[in-house]
Design an enzyme around this catalytic site. Structure first.
Site, PDB file in Angstrom:
ATOM      1  N   ASP A   1       0.831  -1.201   0.000  1.00 38.85           N
ATOM      2  CA  ASP A   1       0.000   0.000   0.000  1.00 38.85           C
ATOM      3  C   ASP A   1       0.874   1.264   0.000  1.00 38.85           C
ATOM      4  O   ASP A   1       1.683   1.482   0.911  1.00 38.85           O
ATOM      5  CB  ASP A   1      -0.867  -0.067   1.276  1.00 38.85           C
ATOM      6  CG  ASP A   1      -2.021   0.876   1.253  1.00 38.85           C
ATOM      7  OD1 ASP A   1      -2.093   1.741   0.361  1.00 38.85           O
ATOM      8  OD2 ASP A   1      -2.878   0.762   2.159  1.00 38.85           O
ATOM      9  N   ASP A  35     -10.530   4.049  -1.581  1.00 32.28           N
ATOM     10  CA  ASP A  35     -11.141   3.036  -0.713  1.00 32.28           C
ATOM     11  C   ASP A  35     -12.660   2.924  -0.882  1.00 32.28           C
ATOM     12  O   ASP A  35     -13.362   3.920  -1.048  1.00 32.28           O
ATOM     13  CB  ASP A  35     -10.851   3.363   0.755  1.00 32.28           C
ATOM     14  CG  ASP A  35      -9.396   3.113   1.111  1.00 32.28           C
ATOM     15  OD1 ASP A  35      -8.569   2.940   0.187  1.00 32.28           O
ATOM     16  OD2 ASP A  35      -9.091   3.083   2.313  1.00 32.28           O
TER      17      ASP A  35
HETATM   18  C1  GLA Z   1      -5.533   2.152   2.805  1.00 26.45           C
HETATM   19  C2  GLA Z   1      -6.025   0.998   1.925  1.00 26.45           C
HETATM   20  C3  GLA Z   1      -7.074   0.193   2.673  1.00 26.45           C
HETATM   21  C4  GLA Z   1      -6.480  -0.332   3.975  1.00 26.45           C
HETATM   22  C5  GLA Z   1      -5.910   0.809   4.821  1.00 26.45           C
HETATM   23  C6  GLA Z   1      -5.129   0.290   6.030  1.00 26.45           C
HETATM   24  O1  GLA Z   1      -6.521   3.076   3.053  1.00 26.45           O
HETATM   25  O2  GLA Z   1      -6.547   1.503   0.714  1.00 26.45           O
HETATM   26  O3  GLA Z   1      -7.553  -0.870   1.870  1.00 26.45           O
HETATM   27  O4  GLA Z   1      -5.466  -1.263   3.669  1.00 26.45           O
HETATM   28  O5  GLA Z   1      -5.039   1.623   4.043  1.00 26.45           O
HETATM   29  O6  GLA Z   1      -4.526   1.294   6.770  1.00 26.45           O
END
Ligand code: GLA
Length: 404
Positions: free
Chosen positions: A149, A224
């Site tokens: 990520d 997200d």
């Molecule tokens: C980001 C990702 C999510 C999750 C969070 C965890 O927002 O897009 O899917 O993994 O981080 O902190």
């Protein structure tokens, strides 16, 4: 940035790879990965016990038999690095190797999470400068999947090293993903354990154009998800046009499922799940498995819908046409079969003002016989027939033998 320049960047980045590694077809994710991930329901509260509980429930509910194999720990398992750079787990995860062994003992696979920056999105330690060390540790623990990520890599590296130079920032980002991809391949070469590589950088810089070549098995296409119809609809709309980038071993990822979360209606849960199947999306459930309601289990384990998602041809569906509040998506399936989804993205459309399905716009003849995948019944579709759909509901039909 134009496509030629983008390919050039990628070629430069890939020059660091051994030739065979760069081009080798990954043996994993030949169909979109299926499983469960801790983030959408537990977020930062997730513990070792929740992961074990999820594994137990995948087996007990029949989800494992339906194809849900990966149990993925998302962010917040990390503690600090020691003097040798080894990253330790925090008290919520006392023994990762034991946890991985437990999940494997159920016939399942296990996933973990990190990022290329100094910190994850949750503010925990990430992999910058420790990529090989971390990849080897995941493999030694027995992990089968890594979600990587971007998050703090943006301020930590991209903006710091190349302020105001978007092209240079993009090159740094691609290099970071190449680096971890190589680290995973090296770890796999040592341990023999293949690791699915999931890119999470929110769909920036046309990730679908460069992620497959560097070994990405899936890549997020958007920001997200959250358990609200508007968000699910917005993400679904952003998948239109991306179908040409998906295929066996490399998939567009519109984010993890929210089926069973928040206040989504049953129609919304059905449509969300069907859409993801039409997109050939990874099906990573994100709900509270020990407290799953029977109607949610019925959605998540609908074998006919899962078969659309997992169709071996691996051809992502497309938006065939839309007519105001109603959208028609189609997906070509193995053996000449076709899935048709008619979705009411707006308000109720009953007999006073129904939608009329235009089969000619789908290149089909005036009468088709198929299976309604949500009622299980045989249905006949005729050209211009009215389709009455409540708000946010779906008609999902599989035609094994479409007639022209
Ligand atoms: C980001 C990702 C999510 C999750 C969070 C965890 O927002 O897009 O899917 O993994 O981080 O902190």
């Amino acid at each position: 940035m134009n496509a030629r320049f983008r390919s050039l960047l990628l070629l430069t980045a890939l020059a660091a790879l051994p030739a065979t590694a760069a081009l080798a077809q990954s043996p994993v994710a030949q169909t979109p990965p299926m499983g469960w991930n801790s983030w959408n329901f537990f977020a930062e509260r997730v513990t070792d016990k929740d992961i074990r509980g999820a594994a137990d429930q995948l087996v007990a509910t029949g989800m494992k038999d339906a194809g849900y194999i990966y149990v993925n720990i998302d962010d917040t398992w990390e503690d600090k690095r020691d003097a040798s750079g080894v990253l330790h787990t925090n008290s919520k995860f006392p023994d990762m190797k034991a946890l991985a062994d437990y999940v494997h003992s159920k016939g399942l696979k296990i996933g973990i999470y990190s990022g290329p920056g100094t910190k994850t999105c949750g503010g925990f330690a990430a992999s910058l400068g420790h990529e090989e060390q971390d990849a080897e540790m995941y493999a030694q623990w027995g992990f089968d999947y890594l979600k990587y990520d971007l998050c703090s890599f943006i301020p930590d590296v991209m903006q710091k090293q190349a302020p105001n130079d978007k092209a240079a920032q993009m090159k740094l980002m691609i290099d970071a993903y190449v680096k971890m991809s190589n680290a995973l391949k090296a770890a796999t070469a040592k341990t023999g354990r293949p690791i699915v590589f999931s890119l999470c950088q929110y769909g920036w810089d046309s990730v679908w154009e460069w992620a497959p070549e560097l070994g990405g098995n899936l890549w997020r296409t958007t920001g997200d998800i959250d358990p609200h119809w508007d968000r699910i609809y917005s993400i679904a709309s952003q998948q239109a046009g991306l179908e040409k980038y998906a295929g066996p071993g490399h998939w567009n990822d519109p984010d993890m499922l929210e089926v069973g979360n928040g206040k989504l209606t049953l129609a919304e849960n059905r449509t969300h799940f069907s859409w993801w199947a039409m997109f050939a999306a990874p099906l990573l459930a994100g709900n509270d498995l020990p407290n799953m309601k029977p109607e949610i289990k019925a959605i998540l384990t609908n074998k006919d819908v899962i078969a659309i998602d997992q169709d071996p041809l691996g051809k992502q569906g497309k938006r065939a046409y839309s007519d105001g509040e109603v959208e028609v998506w189609t997906r070509e399936l193995q053996g000449g079969a076709l899935a048709i989804a008619v979705i009411n993205v707006g308000s109720d459309r009953y007999s006073t003002h129904p939608f009329h399905l235009d089969l000619t716009r789908l290149g089909l003849g005036a009468q088709q016989s198929g299976k309604d995948l949500w009622t299980g019944e045989t249905v006949t579709l005729t050209n211009n027939q009215p389709v009455e759909l409540p708000s946010h509901d779906i008609l999902l039909v599989r035609l094994d033998h479409p007639q022209s």
